[in-house]
Scaffold this active site. Structure first.
Site, PDB file in Angstrom:
ATOM      1  N   THR A 162      -4.851  11.145   3.433  1.00 20.12           N
ATOM      2  CA  THR A 162      -4.679  11.940   4.636  1.00 20.12           C
ATOM      3  C   THR A 162      -5.406  13.262   4.434  1.00 20.12           C
ATOM      4  O   THR A 162      -5.647  13.651   3.299  1.00 20.12           O
ATOM      5  CB  THR A 162      -3.180  12.179   4.868  1.00 20.12           C
ATOM      6  OG1 THR A 162      -3.031  13.071   5.941  1.00 20.12           O
ATOM      7  CG2 THR A 162      -2.488  12.766   3.661  1.00 20.12           C
TER       8      THR A 162
ATOM      9  N   GLU B 100       0.902   8.801   6.890  1.00 21.77           N
ATOM     10  CA  GLU B 100       2.114   8.700   6.070  1.00 21.77           C
ATOM     11  C   GLU B 100       3.152   7.758   6.670  1.00 21.77           C
ATOM     12  O   GLU B 100       4.207   7.538   6.074  1.00 21.77           O
ATOM     13  CB  GLU B 100       2.756  10.098   5.917  1.00 21.77           C
ATOM     14  CG  GLU B 100       1.940  11.073   5.078  1.00 21.77           C
ATOM     15  CD  GLU B 100       0.996  11.925   5.920  1.00 21.77           C
ATOM     16  OE1 GLU B 100       0.546  11.448   6.989  1.00 21.77           O
ATOM     17  OE2 GLU B 100       0.709  13.058   5.517  1.00 21.77           O
TER      18      GLU B 100
ATOM     19  N   LYS C 278      -8.327  18.004  15.674  1.00 23.64           N
ATOM     20  CA  LYS C 278      -8.598  16.567  15.719  1.00 23.64           C
ATOM     21  C   LYS C 278      -9.700  16.287  16.726  1.00 23.64           C
ATOM     22  O   LYS C 278      -9.522  16.449  17.917  1.00 23.64           O
ATOM     23  CB  LYS C 278      -7.340  15.777  16.050  1.00 23.64           C
ATOM     24  CG  LYS C 278      -7.469  14.358  15.531  1.00 23.64           C
ATOM     25  CD  LYS C 278      -6.129  13.696  15.327  1.00 23.64           C
ATOM     26  CE  LYS C 278      -6.238  12.520  14.377  1.00 23.64           C
ATOM     27  NZ  LYS C 278      -5.019  11.759  14.269  1.00 23.64           N
TER      28      LYS C 278
ATOM     29  N   TRP D 279     -10.010  14.199  11.617  1.00 22.33           N
ATOM     30  CA  TRP D 279      -9.550  15.549  11.334  1.00 22.33           C
ATOM     31  C   TRP D 279     -10.652  16.494  10.868  1.00 22.33           C
ATOM     32  O   TRP D 279     -11.543  16.107  10.133  1.00 22.33           O
ATOM     33  CB  TRP D 279      -8.507  15.518  10.218  1.00 22.33           C
ATOM     34  CG  TRP D 279      -7.222  14.926  10.634  1.00 22.33           C
ATOM     35  CD1 TRP D 279      -6.688  13.761  10.172  1.00 22.33           C
ATOM     36  CD2 TRP D 279      -6.298  15.453  11.579  1.00 22.33           C
ATOM     37  NE1 TRP D 279      -5.483  13.542  10.786  1.00 22.33           N
ATOM     38  CE2 TRP D 279      -5.216  14.557  11.650  1.00 22.33           C
ATOM     39  CE3 TRP D 279      -6.270  16.601  12.379  1.00 22.33           C
ATOM     40  CZ2 TRP D 279      -4.125  14.768  12.488  1.00 22.33           C
ATOM     41  CZ3 TRP D 279      -5.181  16.805  13.210  1.00 22.33           C
ATOM     42  CH2 TRP D 279      -4.133  15.904  13.253  1.00 22.33           C
TER      43      TRP D 279
END
Ligand code: AMP
Length: 541
Positions: free
Chosen positions: A182, A329, A438, A443
């Site tokens: 991430t 996640e 975003k 990202w």
């Protein structure tokens, strides 16, 4: 007293075994780089996934070792999705859109030993391969093309394996099956490590009618990439239930997708708003040109699906958009907005408003939102940071050097999303506490941009904020204060940071100001800054 049911392990080998036994003739279609189609069956897929598992084992890898992939949505990538975990190894998907610096960091942090790379992405590999210690690289090639320089042939790897040697492993369901990094709010990307159990339960949830309802009769086209967040778990659930799978390869333009929707009879597709804004534009320009009558759901998430988009699909094209929310996640789908039976008689406007929320949590996912004064009431008005727990939510990061602040003392995950939750349990994202932008579903770290800009000798301070953008949803704007007596142009600043970022991550504009508003404790007050630039349009610059 304990129950007396079997302790059957929920694992990916069990999914492959089932698919092999029950769905042999079903089709898997891939759009190749040259735009022609590759077609084969689940029987072919299972055979090749098993051969991959055997061949990987023969390379001397140990249980739990990471095997990375750098690929589009293709049949070979699907084979890796199952072949790697079915060799008791961990599938590590790499995002080719990241910068070379991030990719090198991620491969080193994960200690990937082997990489499977699509032949069209070898350039990306070349950008970071000198910084990492990959032992072997195999290339997914098409139509007998030779493996590119510096790689070995994936096809030859498979040929070297004898399927009859394959035995289904029986891992503990809590063992790691896959991983994905991430983007960190601060610091480096962090690894989410998915267990077999998490992936299996998540797949079951996606098969539920009140979520995506994926079933054998579906024809599923994931636009959402297999290189990030497991393509929302669609390859796993589709294989579990035997849906026909249509994999778009590198071609994510509206025209290619629309052709596939129509010609392959797609019933469910999924992706970020940017992709479906493009598809909508194409549909609006060519009314009636495509027969999309098979589509029953377009699942949109990754960024907020605007109400106008949901409405436009429904009213102009009779197509049903389901808005969903999730995170790396959370394996990743955590909620979806589907109307309840008792909402049938609500006015249409009200229904659209609810459908535009991020929706109710999936079964076994619990949500709560924490405000300044404790957990907020479910009144649809009071905001708090969304906390979540459930069987497919991370409880720690890989090599958890940092990131512990993301978990509460009582074991919930702090999402960084600022939400309201209404009386019916529908959550709605209002803001983001994490300092990220975003753009087109990918990202951009404002902190990383700020640090890079502030390393320019003429810059005193810099803040980067998101500016709403019609196509990409958000784009970065850099706001810069120069040191007294120093000068620099926007171009100087962009040139200074360009080597450290992917091109699409660079700010679209740089604005020079006297001072950046700060909080009492000296932190940048980004809310104020966003307010200051709220009418800013990047297009004018
Ligand atoms: P990632 O880990 O890259 O999948 O990003 C997860 C984050 O994307 C979430 O924490 C949200 O900030 C954002 N996100 C995902 N889905 C949505 C959605 N439907 N609406 C708004 N933001 C979303």
């Amino acid at each position: 007293m304990k129950g007396l049911m079997m302790d059957y392990q929920l694992t990916l080998p069990a999914i492959l075994k089932r698919a092999d036994a029950l769905y042999g003739p079903k089709e898997i279609v891939t759009r190749k780089p040259d735009k022609s189609f590759h077609r084969y069956t689940y029987a072919d897929f299972a055979r090749r996934a098993k051969k991959l598992a055997i061949a990987l084992k023969k390379l001397g890898l140990q249980d739990g070792d990471r095997v990375a992939t750098l690929g589009w949505n293709t049949y070979q990538h699907l084979e890796a999705y199952f072949g790697i975990p079915c060799a008791s190894l961990v599938l590590h998907t790499l995002n080719p859109r990241l910068s070379a610096e991030d990719l090198a960091y991620i491969v080193n942090n994960a200690e990937d030993r082997v990489l499977l790379v699509d032949e069209t992405l070898v350039k990306v590999l070349d950008s970071f391969k000198d910084e990492v210690n990959l032992e072997r690289v195999f290339a997914f090639t098409y139509d007998d093309s030779p493996a590119p320089e510096g790689t070995q042939s994936y096809e030859e790897l498979l040929e070297s394996a004898d399927e009859s040697e394959f035995e289904y492993p029986d891992p503990d369901e809590r063992d790691a099956a896959a991983m994905c990094y991430t983007s960190g709010t601060t610091g480096r990307p962090k690894g989410a490590l998915y267990s077999h159990r998490a992936i299996c339960l998540h797949s079951m949830s996606l098969g539920m009618t009140d979520l995506f309802g994926i079933c054998e009769r579906d024809v599923v086209l994931p636009v959402v990439p297999m290189f990030h967040v497991n393509a929302w778990g669609l390859p796993f659930v589709s294989t579990l239930v035997g849906s026909k799978q249509v994999l778009p390869g590198p071609h994510l333009d509206p025209e290619s997708l629309l052709e596939e929707f129509q010609d392959e009879g797609v019933t469910v597709t999924a992706g970020v708003p940017t992709v479906f804004l493009g598809v909508l534009r194409k549909l609006d320009e060519n009314p009636g040109a495509y027969d999309l009558s098979a589509i029953r759901a377009i699942d949109i998430g990754g960024s907020a699906a605007p109400e106008g988009l949901i409405r436009a699909y429904q009213e102009r094209h009779g197509l049903n958009v389901v808005h969903a929310w999730g995170m790396t996640e959370t394996t990743p789908v955590g909620s979806a907005s589907i109307l309840r039976s008792w909402m049938d008689d609500l006015p249409e406007d009200e229904k659209y408003r609810i459908r535009a929320k991020q929706g109710t949590p999936s079964p076994f996912i619990e949500i709560r939102a924490r405000g300044d004064e404790g957990f907020v009431p479910w009144d649809g008005e009071t905001m708090g940071e969304l906390e979540i727990r459930g069987p497919w939510v991370a409880r720690a990061y890989f090599k958890a050097e940092d990131g512990s602040e993301k978990f509460t003392e009582d074991g919930w995950f702090r999402t960084g999303d600022i939400v309201t939750i209404d009386q019916n349990g529908y959550l709605e994202i209002q803001d983001r506490s994490k300092d990220l932008i975003k753009s087109g579903g990918e990202w951009i770290s404002s902190v990383a941009l700020e640090n890079a800009i502030m390393s320019h000798e003429a810059v005193a301070e810099a803040a980067v904020i998101a500016i709403p953008d019609e196509k990409w949803q958000e784009r970065p704007l850099a706001v810069v204060v120069l040191k007294e007596g120093r000068s620099a142009t926007a171009e100087d600043i962009i040139a200074h940071i360009a080597p450290h970022f992917a091109r699409w991550q660079l700010p679209d504009a740089v604005e020079f100001v006297e001072a950046i508003p700060r909080t009492a404790t000296g932190k940048f007050l980004k809310m104020k800054l966003r307010e200051q630039f709220k009418d800013y349009t990047l297009a004018e610059k």
